[in-house]
Enzyme design. Sequence first.
Site, PDB file in Angstrom:
ATOM      1  N   CYS A 190       0.848  -1.153   0.061  1.00 39.50           N
ATOM      2  CA  CYS A 190       0.171   0.041  -0.197  1.00 39.50           C
ATOM      3  C   CYS A 190       0.650   1.179   0.013  1.00 39.50           C
ATOM      4  O   CYS A 190       1.519   1.596   1.110  1.00 39.50           O
ATOM      5  CB  CYS A 190      -0.948  -0.060   1.179  1.00 39.50           C
ATOM      6  SG  CYS A 190      -1.769   1.304   1.322  1.00 39.50           S
TER       7      CYS A 190
ATOM      8  N   CYS B 143      -0.312   4.121   2.244  1.00 38.51           N
ATOM      9  CA  CYS B 143      -0.188   3.785   3.792  1.00 38.51           C
ATOM     10  C   CYS B 143       1.220   4.036   4.175  1.00 38.51           C
ATOM     11  O   CYS B 143       1.670   4.661   5.186  1.00 38.51           O
ATOM     12  CB  CYS B 143      -0.638   2.439   4.279  1.00 38.51           C
ATOM     13  SG  CYS B 143      -2.098   1.894   3.412  1.00 38.51           S
ATOM     14  N   ASP B 144       2.239   3.474   3.172  1.00 39.77           N
ATOM     15  CA  ASP B 144       3.633   3.443   3.660  1.00 39.77           C
ATOM     16  C   ASP B 144       4.391   4.502   2.841  1.00 39.77           C
ATOM     17  O   ASP B 144       5.630   4.743   3.297  1.00 39.77           O
ATOM     18  CB  ASP B 144       3.956   2.220   3.549  1.00 39.77           C
ATOM     19  CG  ASP B 144       3.093   1.050   4.438  1.00 39.77           C
ATOM     20  OD1 ASP B 144       2.698   1.718   5.591  1.00 39.77           O
ATOM     21  OD2 ASP B 144       3.125  -0.161   4.287  1.00 39.77           O
TER      22      ASP B 144
END
Length: 305
Positions: free
Chosen positions: A133, A136-137
């Site tokens: 992701c 997200c990261d």
Amino acid sequence: MIYDVIIVGGGPSGMSAAIYASRARLKTLLIEKAGCGGQIAITDHLENYPGFEEGINGFELAMKMEKQARTFGCEIVYGEASAVETEDAIKKVVLSDNKEYFTKTVIIASGANFKKLAVGGEQEFIGKGVSYCATCDGPFFRNKEIAVVGGGDSALQEALYLTKFAAKVNLIHRRDQFRAAKILQEKVFAEPKINIIFDSVVEKISGNLTVEEITLKNVKNNISSQLAVNGIFVFVGWLPNTNFLNNTAIKLNEAGYIVTDDNMNTSVQGIFACGDVRQKLLRQVVTAAGDGAIAAISAQHFIEG
Ligand code: NAP
């Protein structure tokens, strides 16, 4: 309590089905495992969904869809469907906490889950440099060198997104041609921070506490090499979420996707499927939304006989 429609899955297809079913005044319940939105909830930027000429953040679009579904009266329950009983006129959806819900029709909109590379170190370094992701990261890799694996729309789109943070993005693909949309390919070829490595697969991910290096193999000459990276983002496709249908007669294709007709009917009467979980040509938010609308209206017609 017997619902008219239970929708399993709160991605764009499920929420579109929820909007159409609720507006048809069907008693509608949507069951969602985590948070509504599915894959778009972790997509930074959607630029091909009609109506948003400058694009829209995926999470924002998901929230709008959820709000719209609730506005028309759809109930939403959070839980994971573990089984569906389809034999009787009144069908049953069972959740993993053993709660049971009864309904005249079921719309399966359970989507798909990301595939893994299945190489050494992948499991060990999840959350320590291995990610699925970018939204997200990505921010954890500011000014670092990273790798992105895959040659489809997801890999190219997320590689472009990751250039916002990373110093260098190595885009690794197992062939010498991408399958992604041409417009994404043009952007990737023009992006100086992206280094394309064709004809290569990842053999191993290694490091100490976090990812430090990946081993690549060139599939044309079988030569292995090391690439020092701090992170590796994997976008190599999806597997349909159909495990909870194991005890049903719903027909799946050889890859596990649900087979439907044009009206989203599955092989079992009163059970419909829409979105990424069904066999189809194009998996996009716009096609998911279209599928969901058709599934809801087909469910309405089924109930009305
Ligand atoms: P995808 O289209 O299935 O592409 C998967 C990619 O990963 C392919 O390039 C494939 O290589 C490669 N691959 C598969 N298994 C691999 C392995 N074990 N090791 C290395 N590489 C591997 O998946 P996706 O990109 O996630 O897209 C899924 C669907 O969502 C598509 O229909 C796509 O159009 C849609 N989508 C659309 C957008 C957009 O419109 N902006 C964005 C994201 C996703 P090969 O090419 O050699 O098979």
